[in-house]
Design a protein around this motif. Structure first.
Motif, PDB file in Angstrom:
ATOM      1  N   SER A   1      43.443  92.567  28.160  1.00 25.66           N
ATOM      2  CA  SER A   1      44.466  91.684  29.173  1.00 25.66           C
ATOM      3  C   SER A   1      44.521  91.038  30.841  1.00 25.66           C
ATOM      4  O   SER A   1      43.924  91.700  30.894  1.00 25.66           O
ATOM      5  CB  SER A   1      45.748  92.640  28.669  1.00 25.66           C
ATOM      6  OG  SER A   1      46.198  92.909  27.665  1.00 25.66           O
TER       7      SER A   1
ATOM      8  N   LYS B   1      58.980  88.955  24.973  1.00 24.31           N
ATOM      9  CA  LYS B   1      58.922  90.074  26.203  1.00 24.31           C
ATOM     10  C   LYS B   1      58.229  90.864  26.094  1.00 24.31           C
ATOM     11  O   LYS B   1      58.077  91.638  25.315  1.00 24.31           O
ATOM     12  CB  LYS B   1      60.624  89.774  26.763  1.00 24.31           C
ATOM     13  CG  LYS B   1      60.383  90.766  27.802  1.00 24.31           C
ATOM     14  CD  LYS B   1      62.638  91.392  27.434  1.00 24.31           C
ATOM     15  CE  LYS B   1      62.954  91.618  26.845  1.00 24.31           C
ATOM     16  NZ  LYS B   1      62.509  93.040  26.279  1.00 24.31           N
ATOM     17  N   LEU B   2      57.120  90.806  26.306  1.00 23.97           N
ATOM     18  CA  LEU B   2      56.206  92.064  26.553  1.00 23.97           C
ATOM     19  C   LEU B   2      56.281  93.270  27.236  1.00 23.97           C
ATOM     20  O   LEU B   2      56.431  94.044  26.911  1.00 23.97           O
ATOM     21  CB  LEU B   2      54.669  91.947  27.208  1.00 23.97           C
ATOM     22  CG  LEU B   2      54.088  91.002  26.581  1.00 23.97           C
ATOM     23  CD1 LEU B   2      52.364  90.289  27.388  1.00 23.97           C
ATOM     24  CD2 LEU B   2      53.683  91.145  25.095  1.00 23.97           C
ATOM     25  N   SER B   3      57.370  93.105  29.013  1.00 22.55           N
ATOM     26  CA  SER B   3      57.342  94.347  29.057  1.00 22.55           C
ATOM     27  C   SER B   3      59.171  93.709  30.431  1.00 22.55           C
ATOM     28  O   SER B   3      59.308  92.697  30.210  1.00 22.55           O
ATOM     29  CB  SER B   3      57.284  94.680  29.905  1.00 22.55           C
ATOM     30  OG  SER B   3      56.468  94.106  31.706  1.00 22.55           O
ATOM     31  N   GLY B   4      60.033  94.744  30.580  1.00 22.48           N
ATOM     32  CA  GLY B   4      61.343  94.354  31.414  1.00 22.48           C
ATOM     33  C   GLY B   4      62.299  94.418  30.498  1.00 22.48           C
ATOM     34  O   GLY B   4      62.619  94.234  29.363  1.00 22.48           O
ATOM     35  N   GLU B   5      63.447  93.748  30.718  1.00 22.37           N
ATOM     36  CA  GLU B   5      64.811  93.398  30.382  1.00 22.37           C
ATOM     37  C   GLU B   5      65.360  92.155  30.997  1.00 22.37           C
ATOM     38  O   GLU B   5      65.594  92.115  31.908  1.00 22.37           O
ATOM     39  CB  GLU B   5      65.538  94.243  31.344  1.00 22.37           C
ATOM     40  CG  GLU B   5      65.222  96.482  30.900  1.00 22.37           C
ATOM     41  CD  GLU B   5      65.444  96.527  29.294  1.00 22.37           C
ATOM     42  OE1 GLU B   5      65.840  95.444  28.608  1.00 22.37           O
ATOM     43  OE2 GLU B   5      64.021  97.229  28.470  1.00 22.37           O
TER      44      GLU B   5
ATOM     45  N   GLY C   1      61.068  92.120  20.339  1.00 19.64           N
ATOM     46  CA  GLY C   1      60.765  91.536  21.562  1.00 19.64           C
ATOM     47  C   GLY C   1      60.946  90.585  21.997  1.00 19.64           C
ATOM     48  O   GLY C   1      60.368  89.819  23.008  1.00 19.64           O
TER      49      GLY C   1
ATOM     50  N   THR D   1      65.694  92.642  35.696  1.00 18.00           N
ATOM     51  CA  THR D   1      63.839  93.454  36.005  1.00 18.00           C
ATOM     52  C   THR D   1      63.436  92.206  36.677  1.00 18.00           C
ATOM     53  O   THR D   1      62.504  91.287  35.820  1.00 18.00           O
ATOM     54  CB  THR D   1      63.774  94.230  35.323  1.00 18.00           C
ATOM     55  OG1 THR D   1      63.492  94.655  33.994  1.00 18.00           O
ATOM     56  CG2 THR D   1      65.068  95.346  35.343  1.00 18.00           C
ATOM     57  N   ASP D   2      61.717  93.192  36.824  1.00 19.19           N
ATOM     58  CA  ASP D   2      60.738  91.651  36.523  1.00 19.19           C
ATOM     59  C   ASP D   2      60.162  91.726  34.876  1.00 19.19           C
ATOM     60  O   ASP D   2      60.692  92.838  34.219  1.00 19.19           O
ATOM     61  CB  ASP D   2      59.280  92.714  37.245  1.00 19.19           C
ATOM     62  CG  ASP D   2      59.569  92.567  39.290  1.00 19.19           C
ATOM     63  OD1 ASP D   2      59.998  91.866  39.570  1.00 19.19           O
ATOM     64  OD2 ASP D   2      58.518  93.233  39.339  1.00 19.19           O
ATOM     65  N   LEU D   3      59.942  90.667  34.869  1.00 18.25           N
ATOM     66  CA  LEU D   3      59.504  90.773  33.492  1.00 18.25           C
ATOM     67  C   LEU D   3      57.993  90.166  32.875  1.00 18.25           C
ATOM     68  O   LEU D   3      57.118  89.277  34.567  1.00 18.25           O
ATOM     69  CB  LEU D   3      60.134  89.582  33.122  1.00 18.25           C
ATOM     70  CG  LEU D   3      62.088  89.988  32.494  1.00 18.25           C
ATOM     71  CD1 LEU D   3      62.238  88.356  32.795  1.00 18.25           C
ATOM     72  CD2 LEU D   3      62.534  91.420  31.953  1.00 18.25           C
ATOM     73  N   VAL D   4      57.432  90.627  32.277  1.00 13.12           N
ATOM     74  CA  VAL D   4      55.781  89.990  31.257  1.00 13.12           C
ATOM     75  C   VAL D   4      56.409  88.916  30.508  1.00 13.12           C
ATOM     76  O   VAL D   4      56.552  90.050  29.125  1.00 13.12           O
ATOM     77  CB  VAL D   4      54.844  91.823  31.605  1.00 13.12           C
ATOM     78  CG1 VAL D   4      53.747  90.918  30.980  1.00 13.12           C
ATOM     79  CG2 VAL D   4      54.397  92.186  32.777  1.00 13.12           C
TER      80      VAL D   4
ATOM     81  N   ASP E   1      54.617  86.942  27.505  1.00 10.95           N
ATOM     82  CA  ASP E   1      53.684  86.261  26.716  1.00 10.95           C
ATOM     83  C   ASP E   1      54.247  84.403  26.069  1.00 10.95           C
ATOM     84  O   ASP E   1      54.468  83.898  25.405  1.00 10.95           O
ATOM     85  CB  ASP E   1      53.645  86.610  25.302  1.00 10.95           C
ATOM     86  CG  ASP E   1      52.252  86.314  24.501  1.00 10.95           C
ATOM     87  OD1 ASP E   1      51.613  86.597  25.039  1.00 10.95           O
ATOM     88  OD2 ASP E   1      52.484  86.283  22.865  1.00 10.95           O
TER      89      ASP E   1
END
Length: 471
Positions: A373, A433-437, A454, A465-468, A470
Motif C-alpha cells: 500500500s 472509503k478505506l477509513s474515516g466517516e 464501505g 473526519t480525515d478520509l482514506v 480508494d
C-alpha cells in the motif's frame, strides 16, 4: 337496394369527480384487512431481484423490458418514478454498472413492471441492455425512487404532459395510469420526436386517445424537416405551440420530461403562458430544492423503517392469509423479517449473457493484492481546510472543509472520478472509503449492501473526519 346507415350517438361516461390512486384509501384505512395491502404501498424503496419476462421493440431505437419480482411480490410505485438497476456489463466477476430508468408501465398493474431503454450507440450500458437482456435475465434493482410522479389524489386532474424523445417513458406511465382509473380528468400530451417514424408507443397513444375522451395527444417533429404527409406540429417547443394545444395551460399541472435543453426551454415558455412554478414538475437529475428534499425524505424514510416494514408486512400477511379459505388461492407476499423471499412457481430458465469484450474485461481488473500500500504521508497536499482526503490510487492529499462535497474537491485536485447526476441518484461516482466517516445524503444511487461494504457517493457526501479513499 340502398342500405340505410343509422348514426349512433355515443354518450359520455358518467364518472366520479377527480382521480384517486388505488392505494390512497387502503393505506389510510384503520381496518385490519387493509394491513395486508401494505405490499402495495409505494412509499418505501426496496432492494430486490427481478427477472425479465418479455422484450418489446419500440420505435425510435427504444426497447421495453418487462420484469417481475423474483420473490413474487408486486412492485408498488407511483406513475413517473424510476428504478435503479445494476447491470453486469463487464461480466459477473466485476462490479455491476448502475443506471436509473423510469418505469413506463402503470402501477395499477403491479405484478409486472416495465422500463423502456433508448439505445445510445456510444453508450456503455444501453447497447449492452439491448443486446443481452432477454426473458430469463435476472437483475438486481433498487426502487421505486423519485419525486416526479402523479399525486395520490387530485380533485381537478387537469394535466399537460410535455415529452421529448426518451422523455416519453415516465409520461407513458402516467398516461396508462390515468387511462386505467375511473374519474374525471383532462389530459393533453405534446410529444416531440426527431422523425415521423420515431415516436415510441405511437400506436398505443393513438388507441388511448381514440377510446378515452379525457385524453388528447399531439405530435411535433422539431426543426429537422417535415415530410409532406406530416400532419402534426413542426419546430421546437414554443409558447404558441403550447397555447394551441392547451389554451388553459395556466390552469393545469404540467409534467415535462426530456433532454436538459428541452426542459430549460419549457420552463421559460410555461412562465410566458402564465403557468405558476408550483404547477410545473420536471424530471431533472439536478432538481430544484423542493424536489431534492422530497427525494431525501423518501430515502431517509426507507432507511429508517426498512426492517420495521419487513417485520410488519410479514406479521400482517401471516394474520390475514391464515384467516382466508385455502381455496381462495390469494397472493401471499414473499416477506419475512429478513426481507424478501424467493417465490415458488414455474422454473426459471436463465439466458446466459454474451461474454464481455477483451477490452472490457481488462478494464475491470483488480489491483494486485500482494502489492504494498502507498504511504499517504509522501503524497503532495493541495487545497485548504480542516480535514484531509487521501486518494490512494491518485497519490494525492486534498484538504477540505466539513461542509464541502467531496466530489468537487477531488475533481479540482485532478482525481479522476466519473460523475453524471451529481445529486446521489445515478451512482456513477461510487468509490470505496478505506477509513474515516462521511455524511451521505443520497437519492437512491447506492444500495445498503454497498454502503456496508464501505462504498459511498462523493457527490452527495461530506467528510466528518480525515478520509482514506480508494480513488
Amino acid at each position: 337496394m340502398t342500405e340505410l346507415l343509422t348514426e349512433t350517438v355515443i354518450q359520455e361516461p358518467q364518472r366520479i369527480r377527480g382521480l384517486e390512486m388505488p392505494w390512497n384509501r387502503v393505506m389510510g384505512s384503520a381496518e385490519a384487512p387493509a394491513r395486508a395491502a401494505r405490499a402495495l404501498d409505494p412509499w418505501h424503496p426496496q432492494e430486490f431481484m427481478a427477472e425479465c419476462v418479455e422484450t418489446i421493440p419500440e420505435a425510435g431505437g427504444m426497447m421495453t423490458f418487462v420484469f417481475r419480482r423474483c420473490d413474487g411480490a408486486p412492485l408498488a410505485f407511483r406513475a413517473g418514478q424510476y428504478v435503479n438497476i445494476a447491470f453486469p456489463v463487464n461480466g459477473e466477476e466485476h462490479e455491476p454498472v448502475d443506471r436509473s430508468y423510469s418505469l413506463s408501465s402503470s402501477p395499477t398493474e403491479p405484478w409486472t413492471f416495465s422500463v423502456t431503454v433508448k439505445r445510445d450507440p456510444g453508450g456503455l450500458v444501453s447497447p449492452w441492455v439491448h443486446d443481452n437482456v432477454r426473458p430469463g435475465t435476472v437483475l438486481d434493482m433498487l426502487g421505486p425512487v423519485g419525486a416526479f410522479h402523479l399525486p395520490d389524489a387530485d380533485r381537478r386532474a387537469r394535466y399537460l404532459f410535455l415529452a421529448a424523445g426518451a422523455g416519453i417513458t415516465p409520461i407513458m406511465s402516467m398516461l396508462r395510469t390515468i387511462h386505467s382509473l375511473p374519474g374525471t380528468a383532462n389530459v393533453v400530451v405534446l410529444y416531440h420526436g426527431a422523425e415521423a417514424g420515431g415516436f415510441a408507443f405511437d400506436r398505443e397513444l393513438a388507441y388511448i386517445a381514440s377510446v378515452d375522451s379525457r385524453v388528447k395527444v399531439f405530435y411535433a417533429l422539431g426543426d429537422r424537416g417535415r415530410p409532406e404527409e406530416w400532419e402534426g406540429f413542426s419546430g421546437r417547443l414554443s409558447s404558441a405551440m403550447i397555447e394551441e394545444v392547451a389554451p388553459d395551460a395556466n390552469g393545469r399541472q404540467v409534467y415535462a420530461c426530456g433532454p436538459e435543453g428541452y426542459l430549460n426551454t419549457a420552463t421559460e415558455l410555461l412562465k410566458k403562458v402564465g403557468v405558476d412554478d408550483t404547477s410545473i414538475y420536471m424530471e431533472f437529475f439536478s432538481g430544484d430544492r423542493k424536489t431534492l428534499l422530497e427525494y431525501q425524505a423518501e430515502i431517509a424514510l426507507a432507511s429508517d423503517i426498512a426492517e420495521e416494514i419487513a417485520e410488519e408486512i410479514a406479521d400482517s400477511a401471516e394474520d390475514y392469509y391464515e384467516s382466508q379459505p385455502a381455496a381462495f388461492g390469494l397472493y401471499e407476499p414473499g416477506y419475512d423479517a429478513d426481507g424478501t423471499l424467493k417465490a415458488s412457481g414455474l422454473p426459471l430458465e436463465i439466458v446466459e449473457p454474451e461474454a464481455p469484450s477483451t477490452e472490457a474485461a481488462k478494464g475491470g481488473s483488480e489491483a494486485d493484492p500482494a502489492a504494498p500500500s502507498p504511504d499517504a504521508s509522501t503524497f503532495d497536499t493541495v487545497g485548504t481546510g480542516s480535514l484531509t482526503l487521501s486518494f490512494m490510487r491518485t497519490g494525492i492529499n486534498v484538504r477540505i472543509d466539513p461542509e464541502e462535497h467531496i466530489l468537487g474537491a477531488a475533481q479540482r485536485a485532478g482525481v479522476r472520478i466519473g460523475a453524471n447526476c451529481k445529486e446521489g441518484m445515478c451512482g456513477s461516482c461510487k468509490v470505496v472509503k478505506l477509513s474515516g466517516e462521511v455524511e451521505m445524503n443520497h437519492q437512491g444511487g447506492i444500495r445498503k449492501r454497498e454502503i456496508d461494504a464501505g462504498k459511498f457517493l462523493p457527490c452527495c457526501s461530506t467528510a466528518q473526519t480525515d478520509l482514506v479513499i480508494d480513488a
